[in-house]
Design a protein around this motif. Structure first.
Motif, PDB file in Angstrom:
ATOM      1  N   ALA A   1       0.799  -1.226   0.000  1.00  0.00           N
ATOM      2  CA  ALA A   1       0.000   0.000   0.000  1.00  0.00           C
ATOM      3  C   ALA A   1       0.831   1.274   0.000  1.00  0.00           C
ATOM      4  CB  ALA A   1      -0.949   0.004   1.200  1.00  0.00           C
ATOM      5  N   ASP A   2       2.025   1.249   0.595  1.00  0.00           N
ATOM      6  CA  ASP A   2       2.821   2.476   0.651  1.00  0.00           C
ATOM      7  C   ASP A   2       3.495   2.822  -0.674  1.00  0.00           C
ATOM      8  OD1 ASP A   2       2.100   3.274   3.153  1.00  0.00           O
ATOM      9  OD2 ASP A   2       4.141   3.396   3.943  1.00  0.00           O
ATOM     10  N   LEU A   3       3.325   1.980  -1.690  1.00  0.00           N
ATOM     11  CA  LEU A   3       3.726   2.400  -3.029  1.00  0.00           C
ATOM     12  C   LEU A   3       2.917   3.610  -3.480  1.00  0.00           C
ATOM     13  CD1 LEU A   3       4.130  -1.003  -4.903  1.00  0.00           C
ATOM     14  CD2 LEU A   3       5.945   0.501  -4.051  1.00  0.00           C
ATOM     15  N   LEU A   4       1.676   3.713  -2.993  1.00  0.00           N
ATOM     16  CA  LEU A   4       0.827   4.847  -3.374  1.00  0.00           C
ATOM     17  C   LEU A   4       1.409   6.147  -2.852  1.00  0.00           C
ATOM     18  CD1 LEU A   4      -2.657   3.236  -2.616  1.00  0.00           C
ATOM     19  CD2 LEU A   4      -1.421   3.290  -4.797  1.00  0.00           C
ATOM     20  N   THR A   5       1.810   6.180  -1.582  1.00  0.00           N
ATOM     21  CA  THR A   5       2.391   7.404  -1.041  1.00  0.00           C
ATOM     22  C   THR A   5       3.810   7.617  -1.559  1.00  0.00           C
ATOM     23  OG1 THR A   5       2.926   6.104   0.930  1.00  0.00           O
ATOM     24  CG2 THR A   5       0.983   7.501   1.041  1.00  0.00           C
ATOM     25  N   ALA A   6       4.518   6.535  -1.849  1.00  0.00           N
ATOM     26  CA  ALA A   6       5.855   6.690  -2.432  1.00  0.00           C
ATOM     27  C   ALA A   6       5.770   7.365  -3.802  1.00  0.00           C
ATOM     28  CB  ALA A   6       6.539   5.338  -2.551  1.00  0.00           C
ATOM     29  N   TYR A   7       4.718   7.085  -4.545  1.00  0.00           N
ATOM     30  CA  TYR A   7       4.517   7.748  -5.844  1.00  0.00           C
ATOM     31  C   TYR A   7       4.483   9.263  -5.678  1.00  0.00           C
ATOM     32  CZ  TYR A   7       1.620   9.570  -9.696  1.00  0.00           C
ATOM     33  OH  TYR A   7       1.108  10.310 -10.726  1.00  0.00           O
ATOM     34  N   TYR A   8       3.716   9.744  -4.712  1.00  0.00           N
ATOM     35  CA  TYR A   8       3.649  11.189  -4.486  1.00  0.00           C
ATOM     36  C   TYR A   8       4.978  11.733  -3.993  1.00  0.00           C
ATOM     37  CZ  TYR A   8      -1.388  10.964  -5.132  1.00  0.00           C
ATOM     38  OH  TYR A   8      -2.634  10.768  -5.670  1.00  0.00           O
TER      39      TYR A   8
ATOM     40  N   PHE B   1      14.787  13.345  -8.016  1.00  0.00           N
ATOM     41  CA  PHE B   1      15.128  12.004  -8.469  1.00  0.00           C
ATOM     42  C   PHE B   1      15.682  12.097  -9.891  1.00  0.00           C
ATOM     43  CE2 PHE B   1      12.313  11.286  -5.013  1.00  0.00           C
ATOM     44  CZ  PHE B   1      12.668  10.049  -4.465  1.00  0.00           C
ATOM     45  N   ASP B   2      16.848  11.509 -10.102  1.00  0.00           N
ATOM     46  CA  ASP B   2      17.462  11.561 -11.427  1.00  0.00           C
ATOM     47  C   ASP B   2      16.766  10.630 -12.417  1.00  0.00           C
ATOM     48  OD1 ASP B   2      19.386  13.394 -10.557  1.00  0.00           O
ATOM     49  OD2 ASP B   2      20.708  11.789  -9.852  1.00  0.00           O
ATOM     50  N   ALA B   3      16.103   9.601 -11.908  1.00  0.00           N
ATOM     51  CA  ALA B   3      15.419   8.619 -12.760  1.00  0.00           C
ATOM     52  C   ALA B   3      14.364   7.918 -11.920  1.00  0.00           C
ATOM     53  CB  ALA B   3      16.422   7.605 -13.323  1.00  0.00           C
ATOM     54  N   PRO B   4      13.378   7.294 -12.551  1.00  0.00           N
ATOM     55  CA  PRO B   4      12.403   6.503 -11.788  1.00  0.00           C
ATOM     56  C   PRO B   4      13.091   5.410 -10.978  1.00  0.00           C
ATOM     57  CG  PRO B   4      11.663   6.826 -14.058  1.00  0.00           C
ATOM     58  CD  PRO B   4      13.085   7.300 -14.001  1.00  0.00           C
ATOM     59  N   ILE B   5      12.512   5.060  -9.838  1.00  0.00           N
ATOM     60  CA  ILE B   5      13.069   4.013  -8.985  1.00  0.00           C
ATOM     61  C   ILE B   5      12.736   2.651  -9.596  1.00  0.00           C
ATOM     62  CG2 ILE B   5      13.041   2.961  -6.695  1.00  0.00           C
ATOM     63  CD1 ILE B   5      12.097   5.623  -5.578  1.00  0.00           C
ATOM     64  N   PRO B   6      13.719   1.793  -9.804  1.00  0.00           N
ATOM     65  CA  PRO B   6      13.407   0.436 -10.273  1.00  0.00           C
ATOM     66  C   PRO B   6      12.488  -0.265  -9.280  1.00  0.00           C
ATOM     67  CG  PRO B   6      15.754   0.900 -10.503  1.00  0.00           C
ATOM     68  CD  PRO B   6      15.178   2.026  -9.704  1.00  0.00           C
ATOM     69  N   LEU B   7      11.403  -0.845  -9.791  1.00  0.00           N
ATOM     70  CA  LEU B   7      10.425  -1.520  -8.943  1.00  0.00           C
ATOM     71  C   LEU B   7      10.171  -2.909  -9.507  1.00  0.00           C
ATOM     72  CD1 LEU B   7       7.099   0.030  -7.587  1.00  0.00           C
ATOM     73  CD2 LEU B   7       7.391  -2.392  -8.019  1.00  0.00           C
ATOM     74  N   TYR B   8      10.523  -3.926  -8.734  1.00  0.00           N
ATOM     75  CA  TYR B   8      10.311  -5.318  -9.103  1.00  0.00           C
ATOM     76  C   TYR B   8       9.050  -5.798  -8.396  1.00  0.00           C
ATOM     77  CZ  TYR B   8      15.139  -4.949 -10.662  1.00  0.00           C
ATOM     78  OH  TYR B   8      16.295  -4.550 -11.307  1.00  0.00           O
ATOM     79  N   GLY B   9       8.046  -6.185  -9.174  1.00  0.00           N
ATOM     80  CA  GLY B   9       6.780  -6.584  -8.572  1.00  0.00           C
ATOM     81  C   GLY B   9       6.041  -7.575  -9.441  1.00  0.00           C
ATOM     82  N   PRO B  10       4.948  -8.138  -8.918  1.00  0.00           N
ATOM     83  CA  PRO B  10       4.171  -9.112  -9.678  1.00  0.00           C
ATOM     84  C   PRO B  10       3.624  -8.518 -10.971  1.00  0.00           C
ATOM     85  CG  PRO B  10       3.556  -9.134  -7.367  1.00  0.00           C
ATOM     86  CD  PRO B  10       4.433  -7.935  -7.556  1.00  0.00           C
ATOM     87  N   PRO B  11       3.279  -9.353 -11.936  1.00  0.00           N
ATOM     88  CA  PRO B  11       2.655  -8.853 -13.156  1.00  0.00           C
ATOM     89  C   PRO B  11       1.425  -8.015 -12.831  1.00  0.00           C
ATOM     90  CG  PRO B  11       3.244 -11.166 -13.409  1.00  0.00           C
ATOM     91  CD  PRO B  11       3.486 -10.827 -11.965  1.00  0.00           C
ATOM     92  N   GLY B  12       1.281  -6.893 -13.526  1.00  0.00           N
ATOM     93  CA  GLY B  12       0.139  -6.016 -13.324  1.00  0.00           C
ATOM     94  C   GLY B  12       0.331  -4.947 -12.268  1.00  0.00           C
ATOM     95  N   THR B  13       1.520  -4.856 -11.665  1.00  0.00           N
ATOM     96  CA  THR B  13       1.742  -3.864 -10.617  1.00  0.00           C
ATOM     97  C   THR B  13       1.529  -2.449 -11.133  1.00  0.00           C
ATOM     98  OG1 THR B  13       3.300  -5.303  -9.441  1.00  0.00           O
ATOM     99  CG2 THR B  13       3.422  -2.956  -8.972  1.00  0.00           C
ATOM    100  N   ALA B  14       2.039  -2.131 -12.297  1.00  0.00           N
ATOM    101  CA  ALA B  14       1.905  -0.771 -12.835  1.00  0.00           C
ATOM    102  C   ALA B  14       0.434  -0.407 -13.025  1.00  0.00           C
ATOM    103  CB  ALA B  14       2.661  -0.648 -14.154  1.00  0.00           C
ATOM    104  N   ASP B  15      -0.338  -1.284 -13.628  1.00  0.00           N
ATOM    105  CA  ASP B  15      -1.751  -0.988 -13.862  1.00  0.00           C
ATOM    106  C   ASP B  15      -2.530  -0.912 -12.548  1.00  0.00           C
ATOM    107  OD1 ASP B  15      -1.409  -0.841 -16.586  1.00  0.00           O
ATOM    108  OD2 ASP B  15      -2.007  -2.917 -16.957  1.00  0.00           O
ATOM    109  N   ARG B  16      -2.167  -1.736 -11.564  1.00  0.00           N
ATOM    110  CA  ARG B  16      -2.847  -1.678 -10.268  1.00  0.00           C
ATOM    111  C   ARG B  16      -2.617  -0.312  -9.613  1.00  0.00           C
ATOM    112  NH1 ARG B  16      -4.151  -5.310  -6.044  1.00  0.00           N
ATOM    113  NH2 ARG B  16      -4.455  -6.879  -7.671  1.00  0.00           N
ATOM    114  N   LEU B  17      -1.374   0.158  -9.622  1.00  0.00           N
ATOM    115  CA  LEU B  17      -1.090   1.469  -9.037  1.00  0.00           C
ATOM    116  C   LEU B  17      -1.804   2.574  -9.798  1.00  0.00           C
ATOM    117  CD1 LEU B  17       2.726   1.305  -8.193  1.00  0.00           C
ATOM    118  CD2 LEU B  17       0.787   1.083  -6.642  1.00  0.00           C
ATOM    119  N   ALA B  18      -1.762   2.494 -11.112  1.00  0.00           N
ATOM    120  CA  ALA B  18      -2.418   3.526 -11.916  1.00  0.00           C
ATOM    121  C   ALA B  18      -3.912   3.560 -11.645  1.00  0.00           C
ATOM    122  CB  ALA B  18      -2.143   3.288 -13.400  1.00  0.00           C
TER     123      ALA B  18
END
Length: 256
Positions: free
Chosen positions: A71-78, A87-104
């Motif tokens: 759940a704290d990925l949501l606040t980390a996004y902000y 941040f010089d670049a996006p943070i590499p995030l290793y997660g289950p399939p569909g993580t990007a769409d779930r956060l979005a």
């Protein structure tokens, strides 16, 4: 040398929700100059900042998408996009399939999709996935939790830490943990169900997994609300002959 050791700092280990003195599942794994945030349960971002700034984190690894682990990925996004840290670049995030769409899905409030890829560089986990994060080598195996879920073996300098995520006892976890210096394993369930698949370890299962894997040390975490940490450690110790500790919030363990 202590600089060669893997250090595990427990940001939180509560389930199914954060308590007054214990956030949900989250860990900071460090070795040398490398910093890896493992699981981002509710309340762990605040505790992470006791040790490192978010822009000092080399990568994030998420075991599965239940809220008490992500759940704290949501606040980390902000924090990445709108806080006063560059941040010089996006943070590499290793997660289950569909993580990007779930956060979005959670973060989008208008007809335009929230730019989650501006905050995180997504890498989808799969069984047998390998990655290098700074001085750490990560090997991921699929485990049994009723949804896509993963365990990880983290290695550096001949030392190894294995984290179970949430899972029923399974061969993949035992093989992944073979001969590891420390197994960080959940003990959610007070007792096995009368029928049907079990999605968590009991403390006895936790001890059995550590013994079968030949782990040198067992760290019990994610203790369910029907158990006390002392009870979970006692019951796991009855099945595992090595040292057993509870992953208390705020504790740092040196691995190896």
């Amino acid at each position: 040398m202590t600089g060669d050791l893997i250090h595990l700092t427990v940001l939180g280990s509560a389930t199914p929700h954060a308590t007054v003195d214990n956030p949900c599942s989250g860990y900071l794994v460090s070795q040398g100059a490398t910093r890896l945030w493992v699981d981002a349960g509710s309340g762990t971002l605040a505790q992470l900042q006791r040790h490192v700034r978010l822009d000092e984190v080399d990568a994030i690894w998420i075991s599965h998408l239940h809220a008490d682990h992500s759940a704290d990925l949501l606040t980390a996004y902000y924090a990445v996009l709108f806080a006063d840290v560059r941040f010089d670049a996006p943070i590499p995030l290793y997660g289950p399939p569909g993580t990007a769409d779930r956060l979005a899905h959670f973060l989008t409030n208008t007809s335009q999709r929230s730019p989650v890829e501006s905050a995180f560089a997504f890498h989808e986990l799969r069984d047998g996935h390998h990655a290098n994060v700074g001085g750490l080598t990560l090997t991921t195996r699929a485990v049994e939790h009723g949804i896509p879920a993963f365990a990880v073996r983290i290695e550096a300098g001949g030392r190894s830490l294995v984290y179970s995520g949430d899972t029923a006892p399974c061969a993949n976890l035992t093989r992944l943990a073979k001969g590891c210096d420390a197994l960080l394993c959940e003990a959610e369930s007070s007792q096995a169900p009368a029928d049907g698949p079990q999605a968590h370890h009991t403390p006895e299962d936790t001890g059995d997994t550590a013994r079968s894997a030949g782990a040198r040390r067992l760290l019990v975490t994610h203790v369910g609300p029907t158990l006390t940490p002392a009870e979970a450690v006692r019951r796991a110790s009855a099945r595992f002959p090595g040292p057993v500790d509870y992953a208390a919030p705020g504790t740092t363990f040196s691995i190896g």
